[in-house]
Motif scaffolding. Structure first.
Motif, short mmCIF file in Angstrom:
data_model
loop_
_atom_site.label_atom_id
_atom_site.label_comp_id
_atom_site.label_asym_id
_atom_site.label_seq_id
_atom_site.Cartn_x
_atom_site.Cartn_y
_atom_site.Cartn_z
N GLU A 198 0.82 -1.15 -0.18
CA GLU A 198 0.01 0.45 -0.33
C GLU A 198 1.19 1.71 0.13
N ALA A 199 1.50 1.31 0.80
CA ALA A 199 2.42 2.39 0.55
C ALA A 199 3.39 2.32 -1.20
N ALA B 63 -5.83 -7.48 0.95
CA ALA B 63 -6.39 -6.59 1.77
C ALA B 63 -7.43 -7.33 2.55
N GLU B 64 -7.84 -9.06 1.87
CA GLU B 64 -8.14 -9.47 2.89
C GLU B 64 -7.02 -10.51 3.94
N LYS C 275 -6.02 -10.71 9.71
CA LYS C 275 -4.09 -10.85 10.60
C LYS C 275 -4.53 -11.39 11.70
N ASN C 276 -5.51 -11.22 12.31
CA ASN C 276 -5.48 -11.68 13.80
C ASN C 276 -5.87 -13.12 13.76
N ALA D 47 -0.61 -0.92 12.97
CA ALA D 47 -1.82 -0.32 12.06
C ALA D 47 -2.08 -0.94 11.59
N ASP D 48 -3.06 -0.77 10.56
CA ASP D 48 -3.73 -1.33 9.24
C ASP D 48 -3.28 -0.56 8.40
N PRO D 49 -2.83 -1.07 6.82
CA PRO D 49 -3.19 0.59 5.42
C PRO D 49 -4.55 0.59 5.73
#
Length: 291
Positions: free
Chosen positions: A142-143, A165-166, A171-172, A255-257
């Motif tokens: 994303e960056a 994105a998924e 992620k957890n 922190a999420d994008p």
């Protein structure tokens, strides 16, 4: 009055299917074909790594609190969708470049060996560590959205961004399973080192095979770009890996994008479609659709 926390909600399961034209160029970013080769090489792992994750998590289901099961089962369905779509894309890549089919056999044997010989706890730790690395890849991607994706093929770009994105969205989940059945930081750290080594090794081999097959092996800019991106990626991924091995860590601490989760909301469950990345509205429907 019960004080138990609410169970984690089930994840959305997006029944997306990609239609790849037969003439899709695996060097799908014409301005930066080396990036396409690197992304493709990671894609080659998906039909073997993600079924291994699925089998590992399923083996742990009998040990889980019932409260976790809806989210875990929806996570498994998301992962199943990922590897099926990458399988079809990888077939196009393998048809264009010599050596890719042989490399895929090596990948299949490696993940198959882990699944057969390692314990359920190690395999779940491996899945959790792999998901942490995938999350870091999503943040790094994303960056660099404008650099890597703006001039890429719309279908290939949408495949990779949908998957990334998924990865942010779930992620957890694998970590929660690992924490529920084991939680050993030593085992998690060993699994993290193992999955990172396999990913780096096979991604390097796949990228080099595509560089050779594309005729770009004698172009110095190829290696300058690959080196620059490798260093940038290392600075993004290695700190996440290190932080995730700390005793008090949980993936929710990262922190999420911002953009990828927002873009994912454009999925239309009624038609099973995602809009093609940066494609004109006239071609957004029909190329990506549900079963």
């Amino acid at each position: 009055m019960s004080t138990d926390p609410a169970p984690p909600p089930a994840l959305p399961v997006r029944r997306v299917r990609f239609e790849y034209p037969d003439d899709l160029d695996p060097a799908w970013n014409r301005r930066l074909p080396e990036f396409a080769f690197g992304a493709n090489s990671v894609s080659l792992l998906m039909p073997y790594a993600e079924p291994y994750f699925i089998r590992s998590i399923r083996a742990a289901l009998p040990q889980l609190d019932q409260r976790l099961r809806p989210q875990v089962e929806s996570f498994l369905r998301q992962e199943s969708g990922h590897y099926r779509q990458h399988r079809r894309f990888n077939d196009l890549v393998a048809s264009r470049y010599r050596g890719i089919t042989r490399l895929e056999r090596w990948i299949e044997r490696s993940y198959g060996w882990l699944g057969r010989t390692r314990s359920v706890r190690f395999n779940v730790a491996f899945a959790a560590a792999s998901e942490t690395i995938a999350f870091a890849l999503a943040r790094w991607s994303e960056a660099h959205l404008d650099e890597f994706f703006d001039e890429g093929d719309s279908i290939a770009t949408t495949l990779f961004l949908w998957h990334l994105a998924e990865e942010v969205e779930h992620k957890n989940v694998a970590y929660d399973v690992f924490e529920a059945i084991d939680g050993s930081r030593v085992r998690y750290s060993l699994a993290m080192l193992t999955t990172f080594t396999l990913l780096a090794w096979f991604a390097t081999l796949g990228t080099l095979l595509m560089v050779l097959g594309s005729g770009r092996a004698l172009k110095p800019v190829t290696y300058v770009r690959l080196l620059r991106w490798s260093v940038s990626l290392a600075f993004a991924v290695l700190p996440v890996m290190a932080a995730s091995a700390l005793p008090a860590h949980h993936p929710r601490d990262f922190a999420d994008p911002v953009f990828l989760p927002m873009w994912l909301k454009q999925y239309d469950p009624a038609t099973g479609t995602m809009p093609l990345w940066r494609a004109p509205a006239s071609v957004r429907r029909g190329l990506i659709f549900g079963p």
